[in-house]
Design an enzyme around this catalytic site. Sequence first.
Site, mmCIF file in Angstrom:
data_model
loop_
_atom_site.group_PDB
_atom_site.id
_atom_site.type_symbol
_atom_site.label_atom_id
_atom_site.label_comp_id
_atom_site.label_asym_id
_atom_site.label_seq_id
_atom_site.Cartn_x
_atom_site.Cartn_y
_atom_site.Cartn_z
ATOM 1 N N HIS A 1 6.512 5.561 -2.334
ATOM 2 C CA HIS A 1 5.464 6.580 -2.316
ATOM 3 C C HIS A 1 4.905 6.754 -0.910
ATOM 4 O O HIS A 1 4.555 7.870 -0.509
ATOM 5 C CB HIS A 1 4.347 6.217 -3.300
ATOM 6 C CG HIS A 1 3.438 7.355 -3.634
ATOM 7 N ND1 HIS A 1 2.208 7.529 -3.043
ATOM 8 C CD2 HIS A 1 3.588 8.397 -4.502
ATOM 9 C CE1 HIS A 1 1.634 8.611 -3.537
ATOM 10 N NE2 HIS A 1 2.449 9.165 -4.420
ATOM 11 N N CYS A 2 4.829 5.670 -0.155
ATOM 12 C CA CYS A 2 4.272 5.715 1.200
ATOM 13 C C CYS A 2 5.139 6.509 2.170
ATOM 14 O O CYS A 2 4.620 7.042 3.158
ATOM 15 C CB CYS A 2 4.109 4.306 1.758
ATOM 16 S SG CYS A 2 3.161 3.176 0.737
#
Length: 368
Positions: A356-357
């Site tokens: 997600h980062c």
Amino acid sequence: MTTLTTTPRADGFHMPAEWAPHSQTWMVWPERPDNWRNGGKPAQAAFTAVAKAIAQFEPVTVCVSAAQYENARARLDDDNIRLVEITTDDAWVRDTGPTFVINGRGEVRGVDWTFNAWGGFDGGLYWPWQRDDQVARKILDIEGCKRYRTEGFVLEGGSIHVDGEGTLITTEECLLNRNRNPHLSREEIEAVLREHLAIDTVIWLPEGLYNDETDGHVDNFCCYVRPGEVLLAWTDDQNDPNYPRCQAAMRVLESVRDAKGRQLIVHKMPIPGPIHASEEECAGVDAAEGSQERSPAVRLAGSYVNFLIVNGGIVAPSFDDPKDAEARAILQQVFPEHRVVMVPGREILLGGGNIHCITQQQPAPQGA
């Protein structure tokens, strides 16, 4: 493109939930040798696997430096992956890219938050960071999207999750940290979020995951799976330093109501590990003044919650951990209409985050 002096809310725009249809996902190619071991080569293989997994479901655009363009183009040999040349400081586009907002008339714009490398000169992870603070604007220029700039208001995309129906989840550990917006109160921070994301309710979890070097980003700890339902990283081990953090978050989630007046349903996701970097992995990271030191003694903030929802799919990290299979089963249970793809996440975790980062979804226009 135009930088607007209004706010998204005033203009009828809002941040959609991650499960809303995407036009594409953005990534940035890793190469920083004082964060990614062995000159970034293992991380590049990991990012390639993530990009190709996402490309099964939707287009991917990868930002890459001139020096790495030929290498990245050779590795990212997929018709659904586009490359654009952008200069950056590192590869965390969730935090440096724009937060896209939409209206019901087919328009997409972007919020360009101020970025200070997760704390500036008070605990930040590298310096300088001005090229990363330019990433959002460059992406909006490429896409021809109008821009809202929150000059002086620091925020990273990984520190927020929304349900698309008026509720945002974040952590006090990050947004109230003195190294982000010390000049603003909780109420003033909420006001900025309301105006720029068009949300009405903010749910404040006390802390994020233990040892998360972003100061407790919520996207590594708790996320929405649909309106009224969240997935929370969890341990029952009372000796795990994450135990009190999980308990505190659960108390909040069980007591609050969202913007629609709903009590939240909380699904638990086991925490992998504990995971540590090896001596060899740490030795492969270049030493540089002002950068984050890597040590095998430090527990890494591994989390299965750090996944991306894409069009018809879930792209989630695996860790060669006994809990991998359980994590996949939970994701498939809470996303029955999606296909779950697990991608090895250790190399990304060694750099300080996960799937997600390193991704930023661009929502598809809604309405005509």
